[in-house]
Design a protein around this motif. Structure first.
Motif, short mmCIF file in Angstrom:
data_model
loop_
_atom_site.label_atom_id
_atom_site.label_comp_id
_atom_site.label_asym_id
_atom_site.label_seq_id
_atom_site.Cartn_x
_atom_site.Cartn_y
_atom_site.Cartn_z
N ARG A 1 0.76 -1.16 -0.18
CA ARG A 1 -0.18 0.10 0.17
C ARG A 1 0.90 1.37 -0.11
NH1 ARG A 1 -3.33 -2.97 3.59
NH2 ARG A 1 -2.55 -2.06 5.50
N HIS A 2 2.08 1.36 0.94
CA HIS A 2 2.76 2.49 0.82
C HIS A 2 3.56 2.65 -0.54
CE1 HIS A 2 2.01 2.95 4.96
NE2 HIS A 2 2.77 2.01 5.42
N MET A 3 4.12 1.62 -0.91
CA MET A 3 4.65 1.83 -2.38
C MET A 3 3.73 2.18 -3.43
SD MET A 3 7.74 1.35 -1.61
CE MET A 3 8.62 1.34 -3.10
N ALA A 4 2.33 1.48 -3.18
CA ALA A 4 1.38 2.21 -4.54
C ALA A 4 1.29 3.87 -4.14
CB ALA A 4 0.06 1.45 -4.18
N ARG A 5 1.24 4.16 -2.94
CA ARG A 5 1.19 5.72 -2.85
C ARG A 5 2.15 6.23 -3.43
NH1 ARG A 5 1.25 6.14 3.59
NH2 ARG A 5 1.45 8.37 2.96
N VAL A 6 3.49 5.90 -3.28
CA VAL A 6 4.69 6.42 -3.94
C VAL A 6 4.74 6.12 -5.48
CG1 VAL A 6 7.39 5.93 -4.38
CG2 VAL A 6 6.18 5.78 -1.87
N ASP A 7 4.00 5.19 -5.89
CA ASP A 7 4.01 5.17 -7.45
C ASP A 7 2.90 6.07 -7.95
OD1 ASP A 7 5.63 2.94 -7.41
OD2 ASP A 7 4.02 1.36 -7.49
N ALA A 8 1.89 6.64 -7.09
CA ALA A 8 0.92 7.70 -7.48
C ALA A 8 1.46 9.10 -7.42
CB ALA A 8 -0.18 7.25 -6.66
N ALA B 1 11.21 10.04 -4.51
CA ALA B 1 10.82 8.99 -3.51
C ALA B 1 11.06 7.59 -3.93
CB ALA B 1 9.35 8.99 -3.26
N LYS B 2 11.09 7.10 -5.17
CA LYS B 2 11.49 5.83 -5.40
C LYS B 2 13.01 5.55 -5.37
CE LYS B 2 7.87 5.15 -8.52
NZ LYS B 2 7.27 5.29 -10.32
N ALA B 3 13.75 6.43 -5.69
CA ALA B 3 15.06 6.63 -5.41
C ALA B 3 15.73 6.31 -3.91
CB ALA B 3 15.74 7.65 -6.10
N LEU B 4 14.93 6.98 -3.13
CA LEU B 4 15.39 7.14 -1.67
C LEU B 4 14.84 5.94 -1.22
CD1 LEU B 4 14.18 10.66 -0.84
CD2 LEU B 4 16.62 9.70 -0.43
N ASN B 5 13.84 5.51 -1.54
CA ASN B 5 13.23 3.99 -0.87
C ASN B 5 14.10 2.86 -1.40
OD1 ASN B 5 10.82 4.78 0.32
ND2 ASN B 5 9.30 4.38 -1.28
N ARG B 6 14.61 2.84 -2.68
CA ARG B 6 15.46 1.78 -3.07
C ARG B 6 16.92 1.93 -2.17
NH1 ARG B 6 15.57 3.16 -8.05
NH2 ARG B 6 17.14 4.56 -7.87
N ASP C 1 6.17 6.90 6.66
CA ASP C 1 6.30 8.23 6.94
C ASP C 1 6.84 8.96 5.85
OD1 ASP C 1 5.15 7.85 9.58
OD2 ASP C 1 7.10 7.73 10.27
N HIS C 2 7.73 7.94 5.07
CA HIS C 2 8.35 8.74 3.75
C HIS C 2 7.57 9.12 2.91
CE1 HIS C 2 11.11 8.07 0.15
NE2 HIS C 2 11.78 9.14 0.75
N ALA C 3 6.47 8.05 2.57
CA ALA C 3 5.30 8.39 1.50
C ALA C 3 4.49 9.62 2.06
CB ALA C 3 4.33 6.93 1.14
N ASP C 4 4.17 9.74 3.46
CA ASP C 4 3.29 10.88 3.79
C ASP C 4 4.29 11.99 3.41
OD1 ASP C 4 1.74 9.32 4.95
OD2 ASP C 4 2.46 9.44 7.08
N ARG D 1 2.67 15.13 0.93
CA ARG D 1 2.62 16.42 1.62
C ARG D 1 3.56 17.42 0.77
NH1 ARG D 1 -0.47 19.61 2.76
NH2 ARG D 1 -1.37 17.99 3.81
N ALA D 2 4.78 17.00 0.30
CA ALA D 2 5.64 17.97 -0.61
C ALA D 2 4.94 18.13 -1.88
CB ALA D 2 6.86 17.01 -0.77
N ALA D 3 4.36 17.20 -2.48
CA ALA D 3 3.71 17.27 -3.69
C ALA D 3 2.58 18.23 -3.64
CB ALA D 3 3.09 15.86 -4.30
N VAL D 4 1.75 18.16 -2.65
CA VAL D 4 0.35 18.92 -2.30
C VAL D 4 0.86 20.49 -2.12
CG1 VAL D 4 -1.41 19.59 -0.69
CG2 VAL D 4 -0.96 17.12 -1.25
N ASP D 5 1.73 20.57 -1.33
CA ASP D 5 2.46 21.95 -1.04
C ASP D 5 3.19 22.56 -2.20
OD1 ASP D 5 1.32 21.69 1.29
OD2 ASP D 5 3.22 21.20 2.52
#
Length: 128
Positions: A21-28, A37-42, A62-65, A69-73
């Motif tokens: 679920r967290h990775m799907a949030r990152v993919d979105a 985000a993907k590079a950092l997760n790796r 927390d990383h996805a959160d 937030r950064a994308a929204v702001d």
């Protein structure tokens, strides 16, 4: 009963679902946030060495959160990670304490040296 046996071999199925679920949030995430985000997760998976699934799941969530937030702001990627993405990633990962694979080896090294030194804790290696 079968589920417990499978989890004993493969790990928590609930944690796997949370991770997906967290990775799907990152993919979105919109670009450039998704790529960062993907590079950092790796990097987290290579650097972190976590053996505690709960810690890893909390960190990835927390990383996805943070990226959502950064994308929204509209916060620029560099404003999030700074000039050194490696330093950012390692500092972020260190803030999540948990068991790491190296903990076992640290303990083994300490025990081996203690045994070799006679576990006296003094100057056992000093010349007389």
């Amino acid at each position: 009963m079968v589920a417990k046996w499978i989890e004993a071999l493969t790990g928590s199925l609930d944690q796997k679902k949370q991770y997906k679920r967290h990775m799907a949030r990152v993919d979105a995430l919109p670009e450039p946030y998704g790529s960062a985000a993907k590079a950092l997760n790796r990097y987290f998976l290579y650097y972190g060495g976590f053996t505690d699934g709960d810690t890893l799941i909390a960190m990835i969530g927390d990383h996805a959160d943070m990226w959502e937030r950064a994308a929204v702001d509209g916060t620029p990627v560099r404003a999030v990670v700074g000039d050194d993405p490696v330093e950012f990633a390692e500092t972020f990962a260190r803030s999540y304490s948990g068991k790491e694979w190296i903990d076992k080896e640290r303990r083994r090294l300490t025990e081996a040296v203690d045994a070799a030194a006679g576990d006296s804790g003094g100057d056992e290696g000093a010349l007389s």
